[in-house]
Design a protein around this motif. Structure first.
Motif, PDB file in Angstrom:
ATOM      1  N   TRP A 162      60.115  31.004  64.019  1.00 45.58           N
ATOM      2  CA  TRP A 162      59.484  32.128  63.341  1.00 45.58           C
ATOM      3  C   TRP A 162      58.035  32.208  63.797  1.00 45.58           C
ATOM      4  N   ILE A 163      57.602  33.428  64.113  1.00 44.19           N
ATOM      5  CA  ILE A 163      56.210  33.618  64.524  1.00 44.19           C
ATOM      6  C   ILE A 163      55.583  34.736  63.693  1.00 44.19           C
ATOM      7  N   ARG A 164      54.270  34.806  63.746  1.00 41.87           N
ATOM      8  CA  ARG A 164      53.522  35.948  63.212  1.00 41.87           C
ATOM      9  C   ARG A 164      53.123  36.758  64.443  1.00 41.87           C
ATOM     10  N   ASP A 165      53.748  37.915  64.612  1.00 43.27           N
ATOM     11  CA  ASP A 165      53.538  38.746  65.796  1.00 43.27           C
ATOM     12  C   ASP A 165      52.111  39.282  65.800  1.00 43.27           C
ATOM     13  N   GLU A 166      51.415  39.086  66.921  1.00 39.84           N
ATOM     14  CA  GLU A 166      50.010  39.504  66.975  1.00 39.84           C
ATOM     15  C   GLU A 166      49.830  41.015  67.091  1.00 39.84           C
ATOM     16  N   SER A 167      50.864  41.737  67.493  1.00 38.94           N
ATOM     17  CA  SER A 167      50.706  43.187  67.655  1.00 38.94           C
ATOM     18  C   SER A 167      50.688  43.936  66.327  1.00 38.94           C
ATOM     19  N   ASP A 168      51.504  43.489  65.360  1.00 32.88           N
ATOM     20  CA  ASP A 168      51.562  44.214  64.082  1.00 32.88           C
ATOM     21  C   ASP A 168      51.416  43.309  62.852  1.00 32.88           C
TER      22      ASP A 168
END
Length: 93
Positions: free
Chosen positions: A49-55
């Protein structure tokens, strides 16, 4: 003007090596689909799981769907000029 930091990109085949805060990219057909920081991993399930940097949204990435690449800053090693030996004497300044 921002300074660019040299980076090292490594293909991740074992999700167990990833840690919270690692920066990764998820590639599909040689295109970056996701880029962000790791929040959690489940290597046994093949997901990260990641925290998407685009949104800013949380995304679950399946290792069997994406090629996962770890992005790390490379810190250049430099010798301080005051500790370099004097070329004429060979002694430290």
């Amino acid at each position: 003007m921002p300074l660019l930091t040299p980076t090292e990109i490594t293909r991740i085949r074992d999700l167990g090596v990833l840690r919270r805060g690692d920066e990764i990219e998820a590639h599909l057909r040689n295109e970056i689909h996701y880029r962000g920081k790791v929040e959690d991993t489940a290597p046994g399930l093949g997901v990260v799981w990641i925290r998407d940097e685009s949104d800013g949204q949380r995304a679950i990435l399946h290792a069997d769907e994406y090629a996962i690449w770890q992005i790390r800053a490379v810190v250049p090693v430099s010798v301080p000029t005051d500790s370099a030996p004097d070329p004429a004497t060979g002694l430290a300044a």
